[in-house]
Scaffold this active site. Sequence first.
Site, PDB file in Angstrom:
ATOM      1  N   GLY A  48     -37.278 -50.164 -64.771  1.00 47.42           N
ATOM      2  CA  GLY A  48     -37.281 -51.295 -65.704  1.00 47.42           C
ATOM      3  C   GLY A  48     -37.040 -52.559 -64.896  1.00 47.42           C
ATOM      4  NE  ARG A  90     -41.170 -48.681 -59.467  1.00 51.31           N
ATOM      5  CZ  ARG A  90     -41.209 -48.432 -60.777  1.00 51.31           C
ATOM      6  NH1 ARG A  90     -40.110 -48.533 -61.502  1.00 51.31           N
ATOM      7  NH2 ARG A  90     -42.340 -48.100 -61.371  1.00 51.31           N
ATOM      8  CG  ASP A 238     -42.846 -54.037 -64.893  1.00 52.04           C
ATOM      9  OD1 ASP A 238     -43.225 -53.574 -65.983  1.00 52.04           O
ATOM     10  OD2 ASP A 238     -41.877 -53.581 -64.252  1.00 52.04           O
TER      11      ASP A 238
HETATM   12  O1  MRU Z   1     -42.066 -47.847 -64.161  1.00 53.20           O
HETATM   13  P1  MRU Z   1     -41.000 -48.435 -65.020  1.00 53.20           P
HETATM   14  O2  MRU Z   1     -40.348 -47.453 -65.932  1.00 53.20           O
HETATM   15  O3  MRU Z   1     -40.001 -49.234 -64.205  1.00 53.20           O
HETATM   16  O4  MRU Z   1     -41.764 -49.473 -65.929  1.00 53.20           O
HETATM   17  C1  MRU Z   1     -41.042 -50.244 -66.839  1.00 53.20           C
HETATM   18  C2  MRU Z   1     -41.887 -51.123 -67.664  1.00 53.20           C
HETATM   19  O5  MRU Z   1     -43.080 -51.198 -67.508  1.00 53.20           O
HETATM   20  C3  MRU Z   1     -41.169 -52.005 -68.632  1.00 53.20           C
HETATM   21  O6  MRU Z   1     -41.976 -52.254 -69.747  1.00 53.20           O
HETATM   22  C4  MRU Z   1     -40.832 -53.342 -67.955  1.00 53.20           C
HETATM   23  O7  MRU Z   1     -40.188 -53.118 -66.732  1.00 53.20           O
HETATM   24  C5  MRU Z   1     -39.977 -54.185 -68.796  1.00 53.20           C
HETATM   25  S1  MRU Z   1     -38.408 -53.442 -69.026  1.00 53.20           S
HETATM   26  C6  MRU Z   1     -37.399 -54.477 -69.861  1.00 53.20           C
END
Ligand code: MRU
Length: 350
Positions: A48, A90, A238
């Site tokens: 997240g 990431r 993101d």
């Molecule tokens: O791969 P992840 O689980 O880190 O992806 C998370 C998302 O795509 C969320 O929608 C984004 O980070 C916003 S979280 C408040």
Amino acid sequence: MANYFTIRWENGRVVMIDQRLLPHTIRYNEYDTVDGIAEAIRTMVIRGAPAIGVAAAYGLALSAQQSPAKNQAGLIRDMRAAGEVLLAARPTAVNLAWAVDRILNRAARAEINSVEQLRVDIKAWADDLAKEDGETNRRMGEYGLSVVPQGAQIIHHCNTGTLATVDFGTALGVIRAAHESGRNVFVYVDETRPRLQGARLTAWELQQLGIPFAVITDSASGYFMRQGKVDLCLVGCDRVAANGDTANKIGTYNLALVAKAHHVPFYVVGPTSTIDIETKNGDDIPIEERSTDEVTHIGTAHITPDGAGAVNPAFDITPAHLISGIITEKGIVYPPYLKNLSKFFGSSPD
Ligand code: MRU
């Protein structure tokens, strides 16, 4: 107040709930090195966008505490090296770079009495970042209320709750605020293949909040929209480019297209730390490719024939023209995004 937490600093260590094991196993892992934090981000113990930003900030605090540097320049040099390790974990969520820049810039500009005091200050800045996250999310929740009709049936993608942040959540925070203010909402929870953040994490959080929901497969959104059962889509982000193109969990683009076809409003929810005005448009956002094992397996079960090829982009880009509005802690930004986002993007890293 949730009876679990995403990330916390405790006794000189960073403690995180291991999100890979939820919902059936609750385990907290402790980290005391930058490499350990970077590994936790890469392997998605923590995930997240806002949550990994805070993890990176605490990673820098650890690096400052462990650096043998005797002066400010040496400390900054060691922290920059740590920042590189964290940034490589990431690539898509810009919150990680935002948090690293914010701490490094402050440390570089600080007028210090002693390196020891600077080490203490750096940890305090990371704490501030964690604390601000919950406040920011609550503000987004309040702004978001204006787009949630009474009795709204909402599709939500991935996980954007407390687990994706430090507290309250972003898109899930809007849903929570609507629930708490008596809007009587119902959530269709996209399961979110391949890592099932919706089925595992969002369902777990909604259950604890007492918000009614049903988990659906990612491919079912058209079915429910065609039946007129969906009033609104709410997703996180993101990275939002200067023109409003938005990177979010793979499948968000498909959902936005289906929403457009059915005239269902599609809102992105994210703090201004996710807005990357330096990135012109979605084509310039780096998309993380993850292991194909995430596609060929569900959990430990191998579902494809031996040797079957797979491709696994973790995020996609939703073009700005499919987005009804972007809900931030400073208000809701509407098109034209190129003009309106820059107005909201006030707070440069300090
Ligand atoms: O791969 P992840 O689980 O880190 O992806 C998370 C998302 O795509 C969320 O929608 C984004 O980070 C916003 S979280 C408040």
